[in-house]
Scaffold this active site. Structure first.
Site, short mmCIF file in Angstrom:
data_model
loop_
_atom_site.label_atom_id
_atom_site.label_comp_id
_atom_site.label_asym_id
_atom_site.label_seq_id
_atom_site.Cartn_x
_atom_site.Cartn_y
_atom_site.Cartn_z
N SER A 101 43.27 28.34 35.48
CA SER A 101 42.17 28.87 36.38
C SER A 101 40.85 28.76 35.64
O SER A 101 40.64 29.32 34.47
CB SER A 101 42.25 29.78 37.39
N TYR B 121 44.44 39.13 38.79
CA TYR B 121 44.93 37.42 38.56
C TYR B 121 43.90 36.94 37.28
O TYR B 121 44.35 36.37 36.38
CB TYR B 121 44.39 36.77 39.69
#
Length: 334
Positions: A204, A217
């Site tokens: 990501s 995360y």
């Protein structure tokens, strides 16, 4: 005969046509001439681009042993479809055996069996770290060697830091960091012995910058990014390539995209309109494998600017993030 004469009289001779164009306004003349050329040229470029991408996918993976760690995700299925048609020997991993079998059947039914290879299936759950030694052994037994490993598994959570339990933190780290790192370390000896291989991490954009309400995360994505950045230098002498692809968000379709909020943070991390489709992501994966690019950032201008701002103007970046959180809270209270 009279009808024929009338029809012939309506046909403009070439000389009359050019005279007609000369009598027209120059702007209209240019438009009439250029628009068809531009349309034809654009169509030709798109056709050439799709042809080149198709050729790249075939030449970069043909007869190669390719592992996809999450073949059941939208990106994983698209990778499986492109690589399978390209003649790769696929090892498809996922948490559900039934869904893996369905994917295998879909791939087989959509391709020519004389030009493709049947896929190998392996159950893989990064949430169960104790099973990884057996999974690594099973992957290596499929073909006895590996060429490409696509590490695209990921687990997401969005919540204030104080509300995320330690168990959830550990689960995120297992799925996003410990799992991919352990798998890579287990498969590396085989690649080192053959002095060839390519590890590709689909990560990501939060491996580059952290966003509010995604503490665990972002931490896991930073960790796995650092691991593969360090690993790249270690294995280069063995002819092994390591690539990372950082994207904003991979959305399966426009219908599944969530409605963007009005906060500033949502502009940097949203499914729509800043996300990428699986098709776009796979195109970048194919290019990365073909050119052995080390790092790729798939993002529009604004998220890219945020990455640079985090590095060169951290105080400005943090101020914008804080303002975004306050704006979001104010919108919720209205």
């Amino acid at each position: 005969m009279v009808v024929t004469g009338e029809m012939e009289s309506n046909v403009m001779e070439p000389e009359s046509f050019w005279q007609f164009l000369q009598e027209m306004d120059p702007v209209w003349t240019t438009t009439v001439l250029l628009v068809p050329c531009v349309v034809v040229l654009t169509a030709g470029l798109f056709y050439l681009y799709s042809t080149v991408v198709g050729l790249l996918s075939k030449t970069s993976v043909r007869n190669k042993v390719v592992v996809i760690t999450d073949a059941l995700s939208g990106l994983g299925k698209e990778c499986a479809d492109v690589f399978h048609k390209g003649g790769a020997r696929l090892i498809l991993c996922g948490k559900s055996w039934e869904k893996l079998e369905e994917l295998e059947d879909d791939l087989a039914n959509a391709s020519d069996p004389t030009l493709t290879f049947p896929s190998k299936l392996v159950l893989l759950d990064f949430g169960d770290m104790d099973s990884l030694p057996d999974v690594i052994a099973e992957i290596l037994e499929c073909y006895g060697c590996l060429d490409i490993v696509i590490l695209n598994s990921s687990l997401k959570v969005k919540a204030p830091a104080q509300s995320v339990s330690l168990e959830m933190d550990k689960l995120l780290m297992d799925n996003n960091y410990f799992g991919p790192a352990t798998l890579a370390k287990g498969l590396l000896p085989s690649m080192i012995c053959r002095r060839t291989g390519h590890l590709l991490l689909v990560n990501s954009i939060q491996g580059k910058l952290a966003m509010p309400f995604r503490t665990a995360y972002s931490a896991s994505k930073h960790a796995v990014q650092a691991f593969f950045d360090s690993l790249r230098s270690e294995v280069e002498e063995y002819g092994i390539s390591v690539s990372t692809i950082n994207h904003t968000f991979i959305s399966a379709s426009i219908e599944e995209a969530e409605t963007p909020s009005k906060s500033i943070c949502s502009l940097l991390y949203s499914k729509k309109p800043l996300g990428v489709t699986p098709e776009e992501a796979v195109t970048e994966i194919v290019k990365t494998l073909s050119n052995k690019r080390k790092e790729v950032l798939i993002a529009p201008s604004l998220p890219k600017m945020a990455v640079y701002a985090r590095s060169f103007f951290p105080n400005v970046f943090f101020a914008v993030m804080a303002a975004g959180v306050k704006h979001a809270e104010a919108s919720e209270n209205m």
